[in-house]
Design an enzyme around this catalytic site. Structure first.
Site, mmCIF file in Angstrom:
data_model
loop_
_atom_site.group_PDB
_atom_site.id
_atom_site.type_symbol
_atom_site.label_atom_id
_atom_site.label_comp_id
_atom_site.label_asym_id
_atom_site.label_seq_id
_atom_site.Cartn_x
_atom_site.Cartn_y
_atom_site.Cartn_z
ATOM 1 N NE ARG A 43 52.510 -1.907 70.320
ATOM 2 C CZ ARG A 43 51.912 -0.710 70.383
ATOM 3 N NH1 ARG A 43 52.633 0.385 70.571
ATOM 4 N NH2 ARG A 43 50.616 -0.597 70.245
ATOM 5 C CE LYS A 48 48.482 -1.704 73.491
ATOM 6 N NZ LYS A 48 48.211 -0.721 74.541
ATOM 7 C CD GLU A 77 54.010 4.638 78.518
ATOM 8 O OE1 GLU A 77 53.717 4.694 77.321
ATOM 9 O OE2 GLU A 77 54.244 3.564 79.110
HETATM 10 N N1 PMP Z 1 51.489 4.129 76.092
HETATM 11 C C1 PMP Z 1 50.599 3.274 76.612
HETATM 12 C C2 PMP Z 1 50.762 2.838 78.017
HETATM 13 C C3 PMP Z 1 49.535 2.797 75.821
HETATM 14 O O1 PMP Z 1 48.641 1.947 76.333
HETATM 15 C C4 PMP Z 1 49.403 3.262 74.493
HETATM 16 C C5 PMP Z 1 48.239 2.810 73.661
HETATM 17 N N2 PMP Z 1 48.479 1.577 73.049
HETATM 18 C C6 PMP Z 1 50.370 4.151 73.994
HETATM 19 C C7 PMP Z 1 51.398 4.559 74.831
HETATM 20 C C8 PMP Z 1 50.307 4.637 72.574
HETATM 21 O O2 PMP Z 1 50.713 3.609 71.706
HETATM 22 P P1 PMP Z 1 50.138 3.503 70.211
HETATM 23 O O3 PMP Z 1 50.470 4.785 69.541
HETATM 24 O O4 PMP Z 1 50.885 2.351 69.635
HETATM 25 O O5 PMP Z 1 48.684 3.270 70.343
#
Ligand code: PMP
Length: 285
Positions: free
Chosen positions: A52, A151, A184
């Site tokens: 990622r 990200k 989200e």
């Molecule tokens: N959405 C956002 C905006 C985030 O910052 C995160 C944390 N990384 C997640 C979802 C959850 O992703 P993950 O399960 O890969 O930590």
């Protein structure tokens, strides 16, 4: 011995771990990152996080200056040096030092930073009693403006939503997208349970493709619980049987109240609790 931070191949004392004010990561949020966990000495989903990270970097035309193998080895070495077996790991690639203009090609080369720290777990009470959250008016970034799959170091969209949530007295906030569908939370993905199925917004709703989200869908499958990706509205949230959030830091956290409305019987639901147990078994078992 104090905590050491990895910067471009060197382990540096926390107090001396510094990046230039001319780094475009600082000036413009021009860079990418990952939040990763190590459980009992083992990095959880290392490959998925590095994949990622590489995708985020490619999306902003940033070349990670080391290979995935080197990155993985650097994370392991940093954990080892800090004597950490359970840790929250922050991996960052910033554009590097450049001139004051936006032009990223003035930057001399990307920097890699790895911070490993002990984890500050959410209070156990949240997992037992469930969270209260709200939907906020800050709309999630439109994918054609800044794709939430990247990200990036620019988290202002999420921070504005987080501020709305904090001002209203809740720990996490649900963001809708430009069409009004659920996207989200500020640092977590969201699921509901609807007639025995777990349902979560699709990537096309404009979300980060959460690694915990994928793991939870796999865990559901192995329990024979169907998982579905479809657009959700606030109606779906308010009428859900159960709701939970997923993220590297939060793992899987039940939600019992949204916008002041109590979900189900106001207690974390059975499917949520089963999946949380399965997740814990996977990470620590
Ligand atoms: N959405 C956002 C905006 C985030 O910052 C995160 C944390 N990384 C997640 C979802 C959850 O992703 P993950 O399960 O890969 O930590």
């Amino acid at each position: 011995m104090g905590l050491k931070v990895y910067i471009d191949g060197k382990l540096i004392d926390k107090e001396d771990a510094k990046i230039s004010v001319f780094d475009h990561g600082f000036l413009y949020g021009d860079g990418v990152f990952e939040g990763i966990r190590a459980y009992n000495g083992k990095v959880f989903k290392m490959k998925e996080h590095l994949d990622r990270l590489w995708h985020s970097a490619a999306a902003i035309e940033l070349t990670v200056p080391i290979s995935k193998e080197q990155f993985s080895a650097a994370i392991e070495a940093t954990l080892k040096d800090n004597n950490l077996r359970d840790s929250y790991i922050r991996a960052i690639v910033t554009r590097g030092i450049g001139s004051l203009g936006l032009n990223p090609w003035t930057c001399k080369g990307a920097s890699v930073v790895i911070i490993t720290d002990s984890i500050k777990l959410y209070p156990q009470e949240y997992y037992e009693k469930g969270l209260s959250v709200i939907t906020v008016s800050t709309v999630r970034n439109h994918p054609n403006a800044l794709d939430p799959r990247i990200k990036s170091l620019n988290y202002l969209n999420n921070i504005l939503a987080k501020i709305e949530g904090l001002n209203a007295g809740v720990e996490e906030a649900i963001m809708l997208n430009c069409q009004g569908y659920v996207a989200e939370c500020t640092g977590d993905n969201i699921f509901i349970v609807d007639r025995g199925r777990i349902v979560t917004p699709p990537t096309s709703a404009g979300i980060l493709e959460g690694i915990t989200r994928d793991v939870v869908m796999e865990l559901a499958a192995s329990r024979g619980v169907a998982a579905e990706e479809r657009n959700l509205t606030r109606y779906d949230l308010f009428t859900a049987d159960e709701c939970f959030l997923t993220g590297t830091a939060a793992e899987l956290i039940p939600v019992v109240k949204i916008d002041g409305r109590i979900l189900g019987n106001g207690k974390p639901g059975p499917i949520t609790m089963q999946l949380l147990q399965d997740f814990r078994k996977l990470t620590t078992g």
